[in-house]
Design a protein around this motif. Sequence first.
Motif, PDB file in Angstrom:
ATOM      1  N   ALA A 110       0.824  -1.216   0.000  1.00 31.72           N
ATOM      2  CA  ALA A 110       0.000   0.000   0.000  1.00 31.72           C
ATOM      3  C   ALA A 110       0.854   1.260   0.000  1.00 31.72           C
ATOM      4  O   ALA A 110       0.333   2.368   0.118  1.00 31.72           O
ATOM      5  CB  ALA A 110      -0.933   0.005   1.197  1.00 31.72           C
ATOM      6  N   GLY A 111       2.181   1.128  -0.116  1.00 31.55           N
ATOM      7  CA  GLY A 111       3.044   2.315  -0.162  1.00 31.55           C
ATOM      8  C   GLY A 111       3.667   2.620   1.190  1.00 31.55           C
ATOM      9  O   GLY A 111       3.803   1.743   2.045  1.00 31.55           O
ATOM     10  N   ASN A 112       4.018   3.848   1.395  1.00 27.48           N
ATOM     11  CA  ASN A 112       4.587   4.249   2.689  1.00 27.48           C
ATOM     12  C   ASN A 112       4.183   5.681   2.989  1.00 27.48           C
ATOM     13  O   ASN A 112       3.749   6.427   2.096  1.00 27.48           O
ATOM     14  CB  ASN A 112       6.111   4.093   2.705  1.00 27.48           C
ATOM     15  N   ALA A 113       4.341   6.063   4.254  1.00 37.32           N
ATOM     16  CA  ALA A 113       3.948   7.409   4.682  1.00 37.32           C
ATOM     17  C   ALA A 113       4.912   7.895   5.757  1.00 37.32           C
ATOM     18  O   ALA A 113       5.492   7.098   6.505  1.00 37.32           O
ATOM     19  CB  ALA A 113       2.518   7.416   5.198  1.00 37.32           C
ATOM     20  N   THR A 114       5.071   9.216   5.814  1.00 39.85           N
ATOM     21  CA  THR A 114       5.948   9.845   6.808  1.00 39.85           C
ATOM     22  C   THR A 114       5.207  10.994   7.468  1.00 39.85           C
ATOM     23  O   THR A 114       4.561  11.804   6.788  1.00 39.85           O
ATOM     24  CB  THR A 114       7.241  10.378   6.158  1.00 39.85           C
ATOM     25  N   VAL A 115       5.304  11.069   8.794  1.00 41.75           N
ATOM     26  CA  VAL A 115       4.727  12.179   9.541  1.00 41.75           C
ATOM     27  C   VAL A 115       5.875  12.992  10.139  1.00 41.75           C
ATOM     28  O   VAL A 115       6.767  12.429  10.793  1.00 41.75           O
ATOM     29  CB  VAL A 115       3.777  11.704  10.645  1.00 41.75           C
ATOM     30  N   THR A 116       5.844  14.295   9.915  1.00 38.17           N
ATOM     31  CA  THR A 116       6.864  15.204  10.434  1.00 38.17           C
ATOM     32  C   THR A 116       6.190  16.216  11.350  1.00 38.17           C
ATOM     33  O   THR A 116       5.165  16.799  10.984  1.00 38.17           O
ATOM     34  CB  THR A 116       7.584  15.957   9.292  1.00 38.17           C
ATOM     35  N   ARG A 117       6.775  16.404  12.541  1.00 37.92           N
ATOM     36  CA  ARG A 117       6.193  17.346  13.498  1.00 37.92           C
ATOM     37  C   ARG A 117       7.218  18.392  13.927  1.00 37.92           C
ATOM     38  O   ARG A 117       8.404  18.097  14.088  1.00 37.92           O
ATOM     39  CB  ARG A 117       5.690  16.614  14.745  1.00 37.92           C
ATOM     40  N   SER A 118       6.735  19.613  14.117  1.00 41.69           N
ATOM     41  CA  SER A 118       7.520  20.692  14.716  1.00 41.69           C
ATOM     42  C   SER A 118       6.794  21.130  15.979  1.00 41.69           C
ATOM     43  O   SER A 118       5.687  21.685  15.896  1.00 41.69           O
ATOM     44  CB  SER A 118       7.672  21.873  13.753  1.00 41.69           C
ATOM     45  N   GLU A 119       7.406  20.896  17.131  1.00 41.30           N
ATOM     46  CA  GLU A 119       6.761  21.291  18.381  1.00 41.30           C
ATOM     47  C   GLU A 119       6.696  22.805  18.511  1.00 41.30           C
ATOM     48  O   GLU A 119       5.750  23.342  19.100  1.00 41.30           O
ATOM     49  CB  GLU A 119       7.516  20.687  19.570  1.00 41.30           C
ATOM     50  N   SER A 120       7.701  23.499  17.989  1.00 42.09           N
ATOM     51  CA  SER A 120       7.687  24.962  18.107  1.00 42.09           C
ATOM     52  C   SER A 120       6.538  25.569  17.315  1.00 42.09           C
ATOM     53  O   SER A 120       5.982  26.600  17.706  1.00 42.09           O
ATOM     54  CB  SER A 120       9.025  25.541  17.610  1.00 42.09           C
ATOM     55  N   LEU A 121       6.162  24.936  16.200  1.00 39.35           N
ATOM     56  CA  LEU A 121       5.023  25.420  15.409  1.00 39.35           C
ATOM     57  C   LEU A 121       3.715  24.759  15.836  1.00 39.35           C
ATOM     58  O   LEU A 121       2.636  25.233  15.472  1.00 39.35           O
ATOM     59  CB  LEU A 121       5.261  25.149  13.920  1.00 39.35           C
ATOM     60  N   GLY A 122       3.818  23.642  16.590  1.00 43.48           N
ATOM     61  CA  GLY A 122       2.608  22.966  17.059  1.00 43.48           C
ATOM     62  C   GLY A 122       1.846  22.266  15.959  1.00 43.48           C
ATOM     63  O   GLY A 122       0.632  22.058  16.081  1.00 43.48           O
ATOM     64  N   LYS A 123       2.545  21.892  14.872  1.00 38.62           N
ATOM     65  CA  LYS A 123       1.880  21.282  13.729  1.00 38.62           C
ATOM     66  C   LYS A 123       2.608  20.026  13.279  1.00 38.62           C
ATOM     67  O   LYS A 123       3.800  19.835  13.523  1.00 38.62           O
ATOM     68  CB  LYS A 123       1.798  22.262  12.556  1.00 38.62           C
ATOM     69  N   ALA A 124       1.836  19.138  12.588  1.00 39.74           N
ATOM     70  CA  ALA A 124       2.386  17.923  12.006  1.00 39.74           C
ATOM     71  C   ALA A 124       1.944  17.830  10.553  1.00 39.74           C
ATOM     72  O   ALA A 124       0.869  18.308  10.182  1.00 39.74           O
ATOM     73  CB  ALA A 124       1.945  16.693  12.781  1.00 39.74           C
ATOM     74  N   VAL A 125       2.786  17.208   9.720  1.00 41.43           N
ATOM     75  CA  VAL A 125       2.508  17.056   8.291  1.00 41.43           C
ATOM     76  C   VAL A 125       2.660  15.590   7.923  1.00 41.43           C
ATOM     77  O   VAL A 125       3.613  14.923   8.355  1.00 41.43           O
ATOM     78  CB  VAL A 125       3.489  17.904   7.443  1.00 41.43           C
ATOM     79  N   ILE A 126       1.733  15.075   7.121  1.00 42.77           N
ATOM     80  CA  ILE A 126       1.860  13.716   6.607  1.00 42.77           C
ATOM     81  C   ILE A 126       2.183  13.784   5.123  1.00 42.77           C
ATOM     82  O   ILE A 126       1.592  14.574   4.376  1.00 42.77           O
ATOM     83  CB  ILE A 126       0.588  12.875   6.850  1.00 42.77           C
ATOM     84  N   THR A 127       3.143  12.954   4.698  1.00 42.59           N
ATOM     85  CA  THR A 127       3.541  12.862   3.298  1.00 42.59           C
ATOM     86  C   THR A 127       3.478  11.396   2.902  1.00 42.59           C
ATOM     87  O   THR A 127       4.100  10.543   3.557  1.00 42.59           O
ATOM     88  CB  THR A 127       4.976  13.386   3.095  1.00 42.59           C
ATOM     89  N   THR A 128       2.716  11.095   1.832  1.00 42.29           N
ATOM     90  CA  THR A 128       2.576   9.706   1.397  1.00 42.29           C
ATOM     91  C   THR A 128       3.271   9.507   0.057  1.00 42.29           C
ATOM     92  O   THR A 128       3.428  10.451  -0.727  1.00 42.29           O
ATOM     93  CB  THR A 128       1.096   9.322   1.262  1.00 42.29           C
ATOM     94  N   ASP A 129       3.700   8.274  -0.183  1.00 45.18           N
ATOM     95  CA  ASP A 129       4.371   7.935  -1.435  1.00 45.18           C
ATOM     96  C   ASP A 129       3.848   6.588  -1.920  1.00 45.18           C
ATOM     97  O   ASP A 129       4.091   5.556  -1.302  1.00 45.18           O
ATOM     98  CB  ASP A 129       5.881   7.863  -1.204  1.00 45.18           C
ATOM     99  N   GLY A 130       3.108   6.639  -3.028  1.00 43.14           N
ATOM    100  CA  GLY A 130       2.564   5.401  -3.610  1.00 43.14           C
ATOM    101  C   GLY A 130       1.509   4.746  -2.760  1.00 43.14           C
ATOM    102  O   GLY A 130       1.302   3.524  -2.863  1.00 43.14           O
ATOM    103  N   MET A 131       0.855   5.503  -1.911  1.00 45.79           N
ATOM    104  CA  MET A 131      -0.161   4.918  -1.028  1.00 45.79           C
ATOM    105  C   MET A 131      -1.438   4.637  -1.822  1.00 45.79           C
ATOM    106  O   MET A 131      -1.947   5.491  -2.549  1.00 45.79           O
ATOM    107  CB  MET A 131      -0.459   5.879   0.115  1.00 45.79           C
TER     108      MET A 131
END
Length: 234
Positions: free
Chosen positions: A141-162
């Motif tokens: 089903a592909g792969n996914a990465t979650v990146t978080r910045s505590e100073s900004l208080g936000k997280a981002v998900i990036t998927t590849d071939g999902m």
Amino acid sequence: MSDIHHLTGAYALDAVDDIERARFEQHLAECEDCRLEVASLREAAGLLSETTAVTPPPALRESVLAGISQIRPLPPIVHRTPVVQRRWFPLLVAAAVVAILGVGAALWQPWAPSQDSSLTAAEQVIGASDARSVAVDLGDAGNATVTRSESLGKAVITTDGMAPAPSGKVFELWLQVDGEMVPAGLMPPGEDTQMVLEGDATTATAVGITVEPEGGSDQPTTEPIALFDFSQAV
């Protein structure tokens, strides 16, 4: 003569009377500087005598006299330090210091949202100095990465071939906060996506993905197909 040294030029050109000549020659016997100067002036006078005299054109005299009546002499040059310069110099120095400090702040906070408005919200999070990522391999089903910045208080998900969600279903994102799953948005349809999760990710311990009915759910209805544990973030 108040200063006998001034007679060097007149003596060299034989333009002194007998009394001045006698006094100056007596002085020359004691003053080496004047002897050298007289010798130099006589040498220069000898060179002048070798030149050929040329009668000036008649129009030269009229031209010089006309220029004297028309050319205005320049005023004397007085060097003064402007009062404005002295008054404003400390302020200019202070302004330079402020500018340098401003540049320093920009260098130390290159990913602050206000520094580059051309960056998307996701790019700001991923590029933050404290950004940390967790990747999950979903197999076929592909792969996914979650990146978080505590100073900004936000997280981002990036998927590849999902792979897309099953028909009539959606992928829903969750923030795990204090052991509870909090809705963080629905993933758009398609194989690859990059999106900022909804909500404050500062204190979240993980991000989950579940398969939910269209429109999403207030609470997960299935087990997560992926769980991104921030304790393993790098």
